[in-house]
Design an enzyme around this catalytic site. Structure first.
Site, mmCIF file in Angstrom:
data_model
loop_
_atom_site.group_PDB
_atom_site.id
_atom_site.type_symbol
_atom_site.label_atom_id
_atom_site.label_comp_id
_atom_site.label_asym_id
_atom_site.label_seq_id
_atom_site.Cartn_x
_atom_site.Cartn_y
_atom_site.Cartn_z
ATOM 1 N N LYS A 1 23.927 41.517 40.992
ATOM 2 C CA LYS A 1 24.477 42.678 41.550
ATOM 3 C C LYS A 1 25.046 43.413 40.153
ATOM 4 O O LYS A 1 24.796 44.406 39.851
ATOM 5 C CB LYS A 1 25.652 42.401 42.367
ATOM 6 C CG LYS A 1 26.436 43.460 42.781
ATOM 7 C CD LYS A 1 27.309 43.316 43.961
ATOM 8 C CE LYS A 1 28.150 41.982 43.819
ATOM 9 N NZ LYS A 1 29.443 42.034 43.022
ATOM 10 N N THR A 2 25.727 42.615 39.137
ATOM 11 C CA THR A 2 26.217 43.344 38.020
ATOM 12 C C THR A 2 24.889 43.541 37.002
ATOM 13 O O THR A 2 24.975 44.748 36.282
ATOM 14 C CB THR A 2 27.338 42.346 37.182
ATOM 15 O OG1 THR A 2 28.394 42.184 38.193
ATOM 16 C CG2 THR A 2 27.785 42.939 36.095
ATOM 17 N N HIS B 1 31.980 45.627 48.933
ATOM 18 C CA HIS B 1 32.009 44.667 47.871
ATOM 19 C C HIS B 1 30.486 44.937 47.527
ATOM 20 O O HIS B 1 29.619 44.316 47.642
ATOM 21 C CB HIS B 1 32.324 43.218 48.338
ATOM 22 C CG HIS B 1 32.112 42.118 47.317
ATOM 23 N ND1 HIS B 1 31.291 41.141 47.551
ATOM 24 C CD2 HIS B 1 32.394 42.111 46.080
ATOM 25 C CE1 HIS B 1 31.613 40.415 46.451
ATOM 26 N NE2 HIS B 1 31.989 41.101 45.645
ATOM 27 N N ARG C 1 37.873 31.053 42.804
ATOM 28 C CA ARG C 1 38.902 31.325 43.834
ATOM 29 C C ARG C 1 39.169 30.189 44.860
ATOM 30 O O ARG C 1 38.272 29.322 44.828
ATOM 31 C CB ARG C 1 38.471 32.655 44.860
ATOM 32 C CG ARG C 1 38.364 33.907 43.976
ATOM 33 C CD ARG C 1 37.950 35.106 44.963
ATOM 34 N NE ARG C 1 36.498 34.647 45.315
ATOM 35 C CZ ARG C 1 36.323 34.340 46.640
ATOM 36 N NH1 ARG C 1 37.186 33.859 47.678
ATOM 37 N NH2 ARG C 1 34.836 34.206 46.956
ATOM 38 N N ASP D 1 31.608 46.115 41.308
ATOM 39 C CA ASP D 1 31.906 45.186 41.995
ATOM 40 C C ASP D 1 32.599 45.702 43.331
ATOM 41 O O ASP D 1 32.269 45.238 44.498
ATOM 42 C CB ASP D 1 32.884 44.033 41.472
ATOM 43 C CG ASP D 1 33.262 42.913 42.384
ATOM 44 O OD1 ASP D 1 32.041 42.648 42.762
ATOM 45 O OD2 ASP D 1 34.417 42.406 42.426
ATOM 46 N N ARG E 1 32.979 33.835 33.011
ATOM 47 C CA ARG E 1 33.182 35.229 33.416
ATOM 48 C C ARG E 1 33.318 35.958 31.936
ATOM 49 O O ARG E 1 34.066 35.517 31.009
ATOM 50 C CB ARG E 1 34.208 35.412 34.482
ATOM 51 C CG ARG E 1 33.720 34.861 35.665
ATOM 52 C CD ARG E 1 32.998 35.902 36.532
ATOM 53 N NE ARG E 1 32.581 35.236 37.919
ATOM 54 C CZ ARG E 1 32.204 36.079 38.899
ATOM 55 N NH1 ARG E 1 32.123 37.296 38.813
ATOM 56 N NH2 ARG E 1 32.016 35.623 40.116
ATOM 57 N N SER F 1 27.817 36.411 44.609
ATOM 58 C CA SER F 1 27.595 35.993 43.249
ATOM 59 C C SER F 1 26.338 35.427 43.006
ATOM 60 O O SER F 1 25.975 34.524 43.810
ATOM 61 C CB SER F 1 28.935 34.956 43.191
ATOM 62 O OG SER F 1 28.836 34.291 41.988
ATOM 63 N N LYS G 1 41.165 39.888 43.434
ATOM 64 C CA LYS G 1 40.707 39.908 44.831
ATOM 65 C C LYS G 1 41.699 39.955 45.618
ATOM 66 O O LYS G 1 41.632 40.346 46.929
ATOM 67 C CB LYS G 1 39.881 38.581 44.969
ATOM 68 C CG LYS G 1 38.456 38.406 44.335
ATOM 69 C CD LYS G 1 37.430 39.589 44.603
ATOM 70 C CE LYS G 1 36.306 39.345 43.875
ATOM 71 N NZ LYS G 1 35.293 40.529 44.304
#
Length: 534
Positions: free
Chosen positions: A245-246, A223, A67, A260, A325, A241, A204
């Protein structure tokens, strides 16, 4: 275009939409609601991407591999009332935005465009209808994977995203910093994305929109990822990141609600998305079987993943970026929730990849500690390939998602506080980073042990167990966790040099206190006092 049914692929031009101020000029070819095979075919014919041996579509995002937060702006008007203006939420006046829109409209003359009608929010009570207009077929596929199916066959959009990577903004004319601009107009419900090929800006941008609009409807936007156990007990995983988390929410023993972005309504939690956007750096089938399997499917988009001579993805190749990704529908995960909706959370987990090696691998938080660490949103990023930088860098992102939050962090903390009071979930901090020393000296905590600690916490096996209060951070650390070495639980004891640990812990504690100074006078005294002691 708003009157065209789904399934009509070629739309006439010129075309105007006065509600959103969009105008597609003469000579444009508009492809409307192509399905996944059609979008893949278009991307290949147009040489936007390659097909991997696994069937996934592999794209390169050019100079932007992430981003561009410094290029994001919100229009100052009645729709942006309540926005906390600053470095994250940069203001731009209406005239500059309108000029950017006008110039992007002019850029559309004679272009090939892809329009996908989609939606966000799994709970029908909060569904937002979205139209994504882009010049790249693979961006259309990305949006199709990451968002949800349309609410109705002939839906009128609530929000429109116009995404034109080939259009370069003019800082003097459009009120931006560079040729890249991401601008949101909350009054018109229009997002403009210019001069970046990174598809994550589409996702986003809409998450930012929901973060302002859903609290007005009594929903706490978060988030975080979410899953649920066999008994329906929901767990939320907050983390920046690289914290896992994932990975940790994608658990074969639990049903994945989403990876997410979620809302917490008066009736429970719901996923904003219809897909997953997983980091795949160093991805292996053994360590992350569900993500690996999903990344090999036809229709998945792999961003910046290198292919070998046989077109096999090389997930260990970070020559382009470490932010590789995979974007795929959540249905590609075998045990994904079919509804994307769950009850009120029983557990909340804050994930921090502490590269200083001083936080305990698991700890129970009190309510004041939960609010303190939520407002800090800590993790540590590695120096990466920057020459001469050898130490980790502390990263604080308020509420674990500062770049996407238009409201004041204190408003998000208040939404969390009220829900902790109403539903009393257990709150945990889990360090997925280093032990036995910081990065370069110690080693990363084993994923096997992290999963064992989570399993124990979520099953209730740690309820009532004997704990030790960390001398520096004040966290309540269990003395024993099934299937985890007791020695791992006390980080100071894992260091060969305890004095070096003490110095590193004091240093990180000081960073916490320094970062929290901006909140000290505005939070309750017990929250201000809930941070590190020494």
């Amino acid at each position: 275009m708003t009157d065209d049914p789904r399934g009509v692929h070629d739309l006439p031009s010129p075309w105007r939409d006065s509600r959103f101020g969009l105008a597609i000029g003469a000579g444009a070819k508009v492809r409307h609601n192509l399905n996944v095979p059609e979008l893949v075919e278009e991307a290949l014919v147009r040489r936007e991407a390659q097909l991997a041996s696994t069937g996934a579509l592999v794209s390169d995002t050019g100079q932007f591999t992430g981003r561009s937060p410094k290029d994001k702006y919100i229009v100052v008007n009645a729709g942006s009332e309540g926005v906390a203006w600053g470095d994250v939420n940069q203001p731009v006046d209406q005239a500059k935005f309108d000029r950017l829109l006008e110039d992007m409209n002019d850029h559309l003359v004679g272009m090939d465009l892809f329009v996908q009608d989609l939606s966000t929010c799994a709970d029908p009570a909060y569904a937002t209808k979205v139209r994504v207009i882009t010049e790249y077929a693979w961006h259309g596929l990305f949006a199709t994977n990451l968002f949800r199916d349309p609410v109705s066959p002939r839906q009128e959009p609530d929000w429109v995203v116009l995404d034109l990577p080939s259009f370069k903004a003019d800082p003097a004319r459009h009120g931006c910093r560079s040729t890249t601009a991401i601008m949101l107009d909350f009054e018109r419900h229009l997002a403009l994305v210019a001069n970046t090929e990174y598809a994550g800006e589409i996702k986003k941008g809409l998450f930012t929109a929901l973060n302002l609009e859903l609290p007005r409807q009594g929903v706490f936007p978060m988030h975080c990822s979410a899953n649920e156990g066999p008994n329906g007990a929901v767990t939320l995983f907050f983390g920046l990141s690289g914290t896992g988390k994932t990975t940790l929410s994608t658990d074969p023993a639990r049903r994945l609600i989403g990876d997410d972005e979620h809302g917490w309504s008066p009736t429970g939690v719901f996923n904003f998305e219809g897909g997953c956007y997983a980091k795949v750096v160093n991805l292996t089938e053994a360590a992350e079987p569900d993500i690996y399997s999903a990344s090999t499917r036809f229709g998945t988009v792999l961003e910046n993943v290198k292919l070998d001579s046989t077109r096999e993805p090389d997930y260990a190749d970070t020559s382009k970026t470490e932010n590789t990704r995979a974007a795929y529908p959540i249905s590609f995960v075998a045990n994904a929730s079919p509804t994307g909706v769950g009850g009120h959370p029983q557990d909340i987990v804050f994930l921090s990849a502490d590269a200083f090696g001083v936080l305990p691998p698991v700890a129970r938080l009190t309510v004041p500690q939960a609010l303190y660490y939520f407002l800090n949103g800590y993790t540590a990023k590695l120096a990466g390939t920057e020459r001469g930088v050898t130490e980790p860098v502390a990263t604080f992102s308020t509420c674990f998602g500062a770049p996407f939050m238009p409201l004041s962090p204190l408003e998000h903390a208040e939404m969390l506080r009220s829900r902790l009071a109403a539903h009393a979930p257990r709150v945990w901090m889990v360090n997925t980073g280093w032990t036995g020393g910081g990065f370069g000296v110690g080693k990363r905590i084993s994923l096997r042990y992290t999963r064992a600690m989570l399993d124990a916490a979520l099953s209730g096996a740690l309820d009532g167990v004997e704990t030790t209060e960390d001398e520096v951070f004040g966290l309540h650390v269990p003395r024993h966790v099934p299937n985890v070495p007791d020695a791992l639980l006390a980080p100071r004891g894992t260091w060969a040099d305890p004095a070096a640990y003490d110095a590193a812990a004091r240093r990180l504690a000081g960073m916490f206190r320094k970062n929290f100074e901006r909140f000290t006078t505005d939070v309750a005294p017990d929250v201000a006092a809930a941070g590190p002691k020494g």
